[in-house]
Write a protein that holds these residues in place. Structure first.
Motif, PDB file in Angstrom:
ATOM      1  N   VAL A  48     -26.921   2.553 -11.176  1.00  0.00           N
ATOM      2  CA  VAL A  48     -26.038   1.811 -10.273  1.00  0.00           C
ATOM      3  C   VAL A  48     -24.640   1.750 -10.856  1.00  0.00           C
ATOM      4  N   GLU A  49     -23.679   1.625  -9.952  1.00  0.00           N
ATOM      5  CA  GLU A  49     -22.256   1.718 -10.287  1.00  0.00           C
ATOM      6  C   GLU A  49     -21.623   0.349 -10.248  1.00  0.00           C
ATOM      7  N   LYS A  50     -20.438   0.273 -10.817  1.00  0.00           N
ATOM      8  CA  LYS A  50     -19.657  -0.949 -10.636  1.00  0.00           C
ATOM      9  C   LYS A  50     -19.093  -0.963  -9.209  1.00  0.00           C
ATOM     10  N   PRO A  51     -18.775  -2.010  -8.560  1.00  0.00           N
ATOM     11  CA  PRO A  51     -18.811  -3.352  -9.141  1.00  0.00           C
ATOM     12  C   PRO A  51     -20.228  -3.919  -9.126  1.00  0.00           C
TER      13      PRO A  51
ATOM     14  N   ILE B 298     -30.393  10.887   5.306  1.00  0.00           N
ATOM     15  CA  ILE B 298     -31.215   9.685   5.138  1.00  0.00           C
ATOM     16  C   ILE B 298     -30.365   8.449   5.425  1.00  0.00           C
ATOM     17  N   ASP B 299     -30.998   7.430   5.976  1.00  0.00           N
ATOM     18  CA  ASP B 299     -30.273   6.172   6.176  1.00  0.00           C
ATOM     19  C   ASP B 299     -30.902   5.108   5.290  1.00  0.00           C
ATOM     20  N   ALA B 300     -30.093   4.537   4.408  1.00  0.00           N
ATOM     21  CA  ALA B 300     -30.611   3.514   3.489  1.00  0.00           C
ATOM     22  C   ALA B 300     -31.183   2.332   4.254  1.00  0.00           C
ATOM     23  N   THR B 301     -30.648   2.059   5.444  1.00  0.00           N
ATOM     24  CA  THR B 301     -31.067   0.859   6.163  1.00  0.00           C
ATOM     25  C   THR B 301     -32.049   1.171   7.294  1.00  0.00           C
TER      26      THR B 301
ATOM     27  N   SER C  68     -25.105   5.890  -5.536  1.00  0.00           N
ATOM     28  CA  SER C  68     -23.647   6.027  -5.443  1.00  0.00           C
ATOM     29  C   SER C  68     -23.195   5.605  -4.044  1.00  0.00           C
ATOM     30  N   VAL C  69     -23.574   4.395  -3.692  1.00  0.00           N
ATOM     31  CA  VAL C  69     -23.278   3.817  -2.373  1.00  0.00           C
ATOM     32  C   VAL C  69     -22.804   2.382  -2.596  1.00  0.00           C
ATOM     33  N   ALA C  70     -22.344   1.738  -1.543  1.00  0.00           N
ATOM     34  CA  ALA C  70     -21.891   0.351  -1.680  1.00  0.00           C
ATOM     35  C   ALA C  70     -23.065  -0.533  -2.142  1.00  0.00           C
TER      36      ALA C  70
ATOM     37  N   GLY D  88     -24.399  11.163  -1.826  1.00  0.00           N
ATOM     38  CA  GLY D  88     -24.073  12.472  -2.408  1.00  0.00           C
ATOM     39  C   GLY D  88     -22.834  13.116  -1.816  1.00  0.00           C
ATOM     40  N   THR D  89     -22.424  12.667  -0.616  1.00  0.00           N
ATOM     41  CA  THR D  89     -21.236  13.246   0.023  1.00  0.00           C
ATOM     42  C   THR D  89     -20.007  12.351  -0.174  1.00  0.00           C
ATOM     43  N   GLY D  90     -20.148  11.311  -0.988  1.00  0.00           N
ATOM     44  CA  GLY D  90     -19.049  10.355  -1.172  1.00  0.00           C
ATOM     45  C   GLY D  90     -18.052  10.817  -2.216  1.00  0.00           C
ATOM     46  N   ASP D  91     -17.057   9.981  -2.400  1.00  0.00           N
ATOM     47  CA  ASP D  91     -15.940  10.292  -3.303  1.00  0.00           C
ATOM     48  C   ASP D  91     -16.382  10.409  -4.766  1.00  0.00           C
ATOM     49  N   LEU D  92     -17.221   9.491  -5.204  1.00  0.00           N
ATOM     50  CA  LEU D  92     -17.655   9.509  -6.610  1.00  0.00           C
ATOM     51  C   LEU D  92     -18.474  10.759  -6.910  1.00  0.00           C
ATOM     52  N   SER D  93     -19.345  11.103  -5.968  1.00  0.00           N
ATOM     53  CA  SER D  93     -20.165  12.300  -6.131  1.00  0.00           C
ATOM     54  C   SER D  93     -19.275  13.538  -6.224  1.00  0.00           C
ATOM     55  N   ARG D  94     -18.286  13.602  -5.351  1.00  0.00           N
ATOM     56  CA  ARG D  94     -17.395  14.752  -5.266  1.00  0.00           C
ATOM     57  C   ARG D  94     -16.518  14.877  -6.523  1.00  0.00           C
ATOM     58  N   ARG D  95     -15.992  13.727  -6.985  1.00  0.00           N
ATOM     59  CA  ARG D  95     -15.028  13.792  -8.085  1.00  0.00           C
ATOM     60  C   ARG D  95     -15.680  13.816  -9.459  1.00  0.00           C
ATOM     61  N   LYS D  96     -16.826  13.132  -9.581  1.00  0.00           N
ATOM     62  CA  LYS D  96     -17.391  12.953 -10.919  1.00  0.00           C
ATOM     63  C   LYS D  96     -18.811  13.508 -11.086  1.00  0.00           C
TER      64      LYS D  96
ATOM     65  N   ALA E 272     -27.370  11.298   2.239  1.00  0.00           N
ATOM     66  CA  ALA E 272     -26.413  10.416   2.935  1.00  0.00           C
ATOM     67  C   ALA E 272     -26.780  10.494   4.424  1.00  0.00           C
ATOM     68  N   ARG E 273     -26.094   9.705   5.262  1.00  0.00           N
ATOM     69  CA  ARG E 273     -26.487   9.691   6.682  1.00  0.00           C
ATOM     70  C   ARG E 273     -26.052  10.943   7.429  1.00  0.00           C
ATOM     71  N   ALA E 274     -24.929  11.521   7.048  1.00  0.00           N
ATOM     72  CA  ALA E 274     -24.398  12.664   7.812  1.00  0.00           C
ATOM     73  C   ALA E 274     -25.442  13.779   7.907  1.00  0.00           C
ATOM     74  N   GLU E 275     -25.526  14.393   9.098  1.00  0.00           N
ATOM     75  CA  GLU E 275     -26.439  15.540   9.271  1.00  0.00           C
ATOM     76  C   GLU E 275     -25.824  16.740   8.562  1.00  0.00           C
TER      77      GLU E 275
HETATM   78  P1  NAP Z   1     -17.658   6.594  -0.442  1.00  0.00           P
HETATM   79  O1  NAP Z   1     -16.718   7.723  -0.684  1.00  0.00           O
HETATM   80  O2  NAP Z   1     -17.367   5.636   0.644  1.00  0.00           O
HETATM   81  O3  NAP Z   1     -19.089   7.250  -0.180  1.00  0.00           O
HETATM   82  C1  NAP Z   1     -20.185   6.506   0.232  1.00  0.00           C
HETATM   83  C2  NAP Z   1     -21.376   7.427   0.377  1.00  0.00           C
HETATM   84  O4  NAP Z   1     -22.499   6.656   0.816  1.00  0.00           O
HETATM   85  C3  NAP Z   1     -21.198   8.537   1.395  1.00  0.00           C
HETATM   86  O5  NAP Z   1     -21.887   9.675   0.929  1.00  0.00           O
HETATM   87  C4  NAP Z   1     -21.867   7.956   2.638  1.00  0.00           C
HETATM   88  O6  NAP Z   1     -22.238   9.009   3.493  1.00  0.00           O
HETATM   89  C5  NAP Z   1     -23.049   7.237   1.999  1.00  0.00           C
HETATM   90  N1  NAP Z   1     -23.603   6.150   2.810  1.00  0.00           N
HETATM   91  C6  NAP Z   1     -22.926   5.132   3.400  1.00  0.00           C
HETATM   92  N2  NAP Z   1     -23.779   4.345   4.083  1.00  0.00           N
HETATM   93  C7  NAP Z   1     -25.011   4.871   3.924  1.00  0.00           C
HETATM   94  C8  NAP Z   1     -26.314   4.507   4.380  1.00  0.00           C
HETATM   95  N3  NAP Z   1     -26.524   3.454   5.164  1.00  0.00           N
HETATM   96  N4  NAP Z   1     -27.353   5.264   4.011  1.00  0.00           N
HETATM   97  C9  NAP Z   1     -27.184   6.347   3.216  1.00  0.00           C
HETATM   98  N5  NAP Z   1     -25.985   6.740   2.736  1.00  0.00           N
HETATM   99  C10 NAP Z   1     -24.912   6.013   3.102  1.00  0.00           C
HETATM  100  O7  NAP Z   1     -17.879   5.721  -1.765  1.00  0.00           O
HETATM  101  P2  NAP Z   1     -17.665   6.161  -3.286  1.00  0.00           P
HETATM  102  O8  NAP Z   1     -16.225   6.007  -3.625  1.00  0.00           O
HETATM  103  O9  NAP Z   1     -18.320   7.468  -3.536  1.00  0.00           O
HETATM  104  O10 NAP Z   1     -18.417   5.001  -4.073  1.00  0.00           O
HETATM  105  C11 NAP Z   1     -19.828   4.924  -4.190  1.00  0.00           C
HETATM  106  C12 NAP Z   1     -20.177   3.782  -5.143  1.00  0.00           C
HETATM  107  O11 NAP Z   1     -19.616   4.040  -6.414  1.00  0.00           O
HETATM  108  C13 NAP Z   1     -19.607   2.423  -4.708  1.00  0.00           C
HETATM  109  O12 NAP Z   1     -20.491   1.410  -5.109  1.00  0.00           O
HETATM  110  C14 NAP Z   1     -18.316   2.317  -5.513  1.00  0.00           C
HETATM  111  O13 NAP Z   1     -17.927   0.994  -5.734  1.00  0.00           O
HETATM  112  C15 NAP Z   1     -18.749   2.991  -6.798  1.00  0.00           C
HETATM  113  N6  NAP Z   1     -17.649   3.553  -7.597  1.00  0.00           N
HETATM  114  C16 NAP Z   1     -16.861   4.545  -7.079  1.00  0.00           C
HETATM  115  C17 NAP Z   1     -15.867   5.086  -7.868  1.00  0.00           C
HETATM  116  C18 NAP Z   1     -15.002   6.212  -7.359  1.00  0.00           C
HETATM  117  O14 NAP Z   1     -14.218   6.734  -8.151  1.00  0.00           O
HETATM  118  N7  NAP Z   1     -15.111   6.627  -6.113  1.00  0.00           N
HETATM  119  C19 NAP Z   1     -15.653   4.622  -9.174  1.00  0.00           C
HETATM  120  C20 NAP Z   1     -16.475   3.616  -9.671  1.00  0.00           C
HETATM  121  C21 NAP Z   1     -17.465   3.092  -8.871  1.00  0.00           C
HETATM  122  P3  NAP Z   1     -22.586   8.741   5.069  1.00  0.00           P
HETATM  123  O15 NAP Z   1     -21.454   7.925   5.614  1.00  0.00           O
HETATM  124  O16 NAP Z   1     -22.708  10.103   5.656  1.00  0.00           O
HETATM  125  O17 NAP Z   1     -23.863   8.011   5.076  1.00  0.00           O
END
Ligand code: NAP
Length: 484
Positions: free
Chosen positions: A146-149, A93-96, A119-121, A18-26, A50-53
């Motif tokens: 789930v997202e690409k790829p 939360i930690d996925a692992t 929205s994670v790897a 939820g704190t990642g780039d995709l969440s923020r932008r889209k 996400a993991r961040a507190e």
């Molecule tokens: P990102 O900016 O790197 O964000 C990853 C997110 O996952 C962060 O919120 C991170 O927060 C969290 N995370 C990482 N490890 C974790 C764990 N072990 N447990 C829980 N949360 C964890 O990545 P993104 O760009 O948003 O992309 C997310 C997914 O969407 C990927 O599969 C990517 O290929 C796909 N996607 C992205 C875009 C795009 O425009 N960005 C477009 C198409 C597809 P913490 O580090 O705090 O845990």
């Protein structure tokens, strides 16, 4: 025209990442726009994970900043943003690991729709799916997004499908290809199957060829290391362009129903002929005085990854045998433009002799910018100068044709997220479709690897490598100009 907003049942949506780039932008801006449209029920909850507190207030601040950054001032009122973020909560939360899962289990309601956005790897998908079950959070009614790829070849995509299938049924899995959420892409189906005009002409007897172009002006800077492992074929062709090709080429489904549509798309992928080396041109943008080349952007001095690809694709079935589909996509091209052009054949006999100005009819579907459609038709050039022909466009820009609604087209992500809540999988890829697409692209990539194929250099701001022009010239055709 009054916009109709179809209400949805209440839901709990968890955004892992939820704190990642995709969440923020889209995702968060998209949900906000649906909120403004009145589509988010009062008691719906959106949980960032996400993991961040962080506490709820921290996540609400994060979402507020994202909405301010990605939604124009005219389209957001501060009080709406404040009311929207009241729907938001956050769980660290930690996925692992086990951290955070009991709290999520307490939070998520069992008697409402539950959607889990991964929205994670992709390597974390299995961990998330397994923990959602082990902690008793997911139910038979849950949906996962789930997202690409989705894999990087058939083997990895199949493994990912198996992982998800061990925890969720296919009807619970929503694989996003955001191209399918675009208004124009759905309009392609409406044009084909809600009008009598086009369908009788939609075949190899009347269509000379089809061009699908997805041109970008940006390079890969910023995400070069990621892109370098995929290249244009994995990043664009296997998914987005393949989906567009399927929607153009498929037979009419018996109903606009998820599996009926996806069955027809799958048949197209099965009918694709293997593509020979002579029918593909790969390119890589080179450095100019002003800007670095792909080698610098990818941080890989010996990279042979393609930032451009053009290919000729043949479909071996009764409808399309003999009508090639030309696909091209690339970075750092002269304009940002995505379009599908259906180029029709010549009239069988010209009663005007060699009338000047004759051009073939072309139906163009513009995905971006300025979504819309254009059909060129021939008319007589006005005036007394004899029978000279001229081409005129029957142009339908959604913005012009639909007024304010045409300029306010929901973003693909908004539509797709709401479809997840509604439980409608029509615009999502089914597991077998994804695997079939890899089965077709894998041998192409293997061929390059076996031959040590190197991409052709092209200048930033150009239309791509020269050789791509030849791909059409040798068939007596030409690419359409790439322009915004
Ligand atoms: P990102 O900016 O790197 O964000 C990853 C997110 O996952 C962060 O919120 C991170 O927060 C969290 N995370 C990482 N490890 C974790 C764990 N072990 N447990 C829980 N949360 C964890 O990545 P993104 O760009 O948003 O992309 C997310 C997914 O969407 C990927 O599969 C990517 O290929 C796909 N996607 C992205 C875009 C795009 O425009 N960005 C477009 C198409 C597809 P913490 O580090 O705090 O845990």
């Amino acid at each position: 025209m009054v916009s109709r907003v179809i209400p949805v049942d209440t839901f709990d949506l968890v955004i892992f990442g939820g704190t990642g780039d995709l969440s923020r932008r889209k995702i968060l801006p998209g949900l906000f726009r649906r909120f403004v449209a009145g589509q988010i029920p009062n008691d719906a909850r959106i949980v960032g994970a996400a993991r961040a507190e962080m506490d709820d207030a921290g996540f609400r601040d994060f979402a507020t900043a994202a909405i301010r950054e990605f939604i124009g001032e005219a389209k957001r009122k501060d009080e709406d943003v404040q009311r929207f973020v009241e729907h938001l909560q956050y769980v660290a939360i930690d996925a692992t690991g086990e951290n955070g899962w009991p709290r999520l289990a307490e939070l998520i309601r069992k008697d409402v729709i539950q959607a889990f956005y991964f929205s994670v790897a992709p390597f974390l998908f299995g961990d998330l799916a397994e923990r959602l079950h082990r902690h008793g959070i997911a139910t038979a009614n849950s949906r996962i997004v789930v997202e690409k790829p989705f894999g990087r070849d058939l083997v990895s995509a199949h493994a990912l499908n198996e992982t998800l299938a061990s925890h969720f049924t296919e009807h619970q899995i929503y694989r996003i290809d955001h191209y399918l959420g675009k208004e124009t892409v759905q309009n392609l189906m409406a044009v084909r199957f809600a009008n009598i005009l086009f369908e009788p002409l939609w075949n190899a007897r009347h269509v000379d060829h089809v061009q699908i172009t997805v041109a970008e002006t940006v390079g890969v800077g910023g995400r070069g290391a990621y892109y370098d492992k995929s290249g244009a074929i994995r990043d664009m062709v296997q998914n987005h362009m393949m989906q567009l090709l399927c929607l153009i080429a498929m037979e009419a489904p018996y109903r606009f129903d998820p599996d009926a549509v996806r069955d027809e798309k799958l048949k197209v992928i099965h009918a694709l002929e293997p593509v020979g080396a002579e029918d593909i041109v790969r390119g890589q943008y080179r450095a100019t005085k002003e800007a670095p080349g792909y080698i610098t952007d990818s941080e890989n001095p010996t990279s042979t990854t393609e930032s451009y690809i053009a290919m000729k694709v043949n479909i071996a079935n009764w409808r399309w045998k003999g009508t090639p589909f030309y696909l091209r996509t690339g970075k750092k091209l002269r304009a940002r433009a995505s379009e599908i052009a259906i180029v029709f054949k010549e009239v069988p006999h010209s009663i005007f002799g060699d009338a000047e100005g004759w051009r073939e009819n072309v139906l163009t579907i513009r995905l971006q910018p300025n979504e819309g459609m254009n059909l060129t038709v021939m008319i007589k050039e006005p005036g007394p100068g004899g029978m000279r022909l001229t081409e005129v466009p029957l142009d339908m820009s959604f913005a012009d044709a639909l007024g304010e609604e045409g300029t306010d087209i929901p973003d693909a992500y908004e539509r797709l997220i709401m479809d997840v809540i509604r439980g409608n999988q029509t615009l999502f890829m089914r597991g077998d479709e994804v695997e079939a697409a890899w089965r077709w692209t894998d041998p192409i990539i293997a061929g390059w690897e076996a031959r040590g194929d190197k991409p052709k250099a092209y200048d930033a701001g150009s239309s791509g490598p020269e050789d791509a022009l030849m791909l059409l010239h040798r068939d007596g055709r030409r690419w359409r100009e790439i322009k915004e």
